[in-house]
Enzyme design. Sequence first.
Site, mmCIF file in Angstrom:
data_model
loop_
_atom_site.group_PDB
_atom_site.id
_atom_site.type_symbol
_atom_site.label_atom_id
_atom_site.label_comp_id
_atom_site.label_asym_id
_atom_site.label_seq_id
_atom_site.Cartn_x
_atom_site.Cartn_y
_atom_site.Cartn_z
ATOM 1 N N ASP A 1 -7.931 -7.479 1.456
ATOM 2 C CA ASP A 1 -6.929 -7.678 2.505
ATOM 3 C C ASP A 1 -7.525 -7.203 3.818
ATOM 4 O OD1 ASP A 1 -5.380 -5.055 3.735
ATOM 5 O OD2 ASP A 1 -6.416 -4.637 1.857
ATOM 6 N N GLY B 1 -11.137 3.936 1.505
ATOM 7 C CA GLY B 1 -11.954 4.799 2.350
ATOM 8 C C GLY B 1 -13.245 4.199 2.837
ATOM 9 N N GLY C 1 -0.445 5.870 3.032
ATOM 10 C CA GLY C 1 -1.283 7.027 3.343
ATOM 11 C C GLY C 1 -2.245 6.786 4.491
ATOM 12 N N ASP D 1 0.852 -1.186 0.000
ATOM 13 C CA ASP D 1 0.000 0.000 0.000
ATOM 14 C C ASP D 1 0.890 1.239 0.000
ATOM 15 O OD1 ASP D 1 0.963 0.202 2.563
ATOM 16 O OD2 ASP D 1 -0.944 -0.209 3.556
#
Length: 373
Positions: free
Chosen positions: A270, A220, A93, A90
């Site tokens: 995941d 998100g 962030g 990833d």
Amino acid sequence: MEFKLKHKDGMARVCEITTAHSTFLTPVFMPVGTVGAVKSLDANDMKNELDAKIILANTYHMYLRPTSKVVKDFGGLHGFTKFDRSFLTDSGGFQAFSLSKNSKHFNEGIEFKSHIDGSRHLFTPKSVLDTQYDFNSDIMMILDDLVALPATKERVKISVDRTILWAKEAITYHKNMQNKGIGIGQNIFGIIQGGTDYEERKRCALSLNEMPFDGLAIGGLSVGEENALMYETVQNLNPYLDENRPRYLMGVGTPEDLVENVERGVDMFDCVMPTRNARNGTFFTSFGKFNIKKAEFINDHEVIDSTCSCYTCRNFSRGYLNHLFKAKELTFFRLASLHNLHYYLELARKMREAILNNSFTQFKRNFYHLRGK
């Protein structure tokens, strides 16, 4: 990366993805190796006991410690960890947002304090790719602007504007780097933001769909919203996603979440849930979940799940596992993690089989029936 859409049953899909290090079918669950290892397990466990074809490592944590330069010196994540199949990394962030109390989001990137020593750092669309080039991960995620839910409409719009801006920067930078011979064989996924706002999600999806990403992720979600709202958001996105690219729902989730979102067209998942719950004594089974610490299991000679073929269920009783957990024996973490990850990976396999047989609706019905729902 090679991508083949092999079969559909409704919106549920079986796809084949080939990276430089492995070929795998979707739906796929990716165990999370936050700092380069799935907690309590090693590369042998992942390959020989679980047959995991792809795992996730976290850019934020590996960037801070041991640093990407150290990982690169070992030949990237594959050489460092000895897991020679696919890695997805990833962008970091989410951790910069969630672990740093004073993170600041600008159009240039995300400024944050290290949770280790308090030092200040800046993640930009380019810098997180540079870090992932050092990792030599098979799938790299771009930097996106995540917001906690609920959020104001204005903040969601800023998030989408920023995510689109960073996506353009990232894809341009990646193509330029590949032209220089860097990042060859590494693939890049865009991330769709927009909270649970239909129009903002649509706007972000349409913008990223126009860019030459190798796959698209939905970010998100599972950050405070109700499950029904998450499912609705994913379903509403389906018409705006390219059918000929992988779809990845980040950080999700429970077994029910996997089933519901596969039904809505998601390919990749995941989550830390199987290993985190394992360390807390909770086991996932075909009939639901339960916690091994209860006194009723002290003299229980049965295995965790009689339908399970994992190493733990082939060898050990609930009574023994109850004892290990209460004794705080480290062996428990490995045995519990092996079982829970086997359950998740087997759930994905069963969903693939059902889709290929055009029986996903019946599979879902049986899945809930076994749980008494």
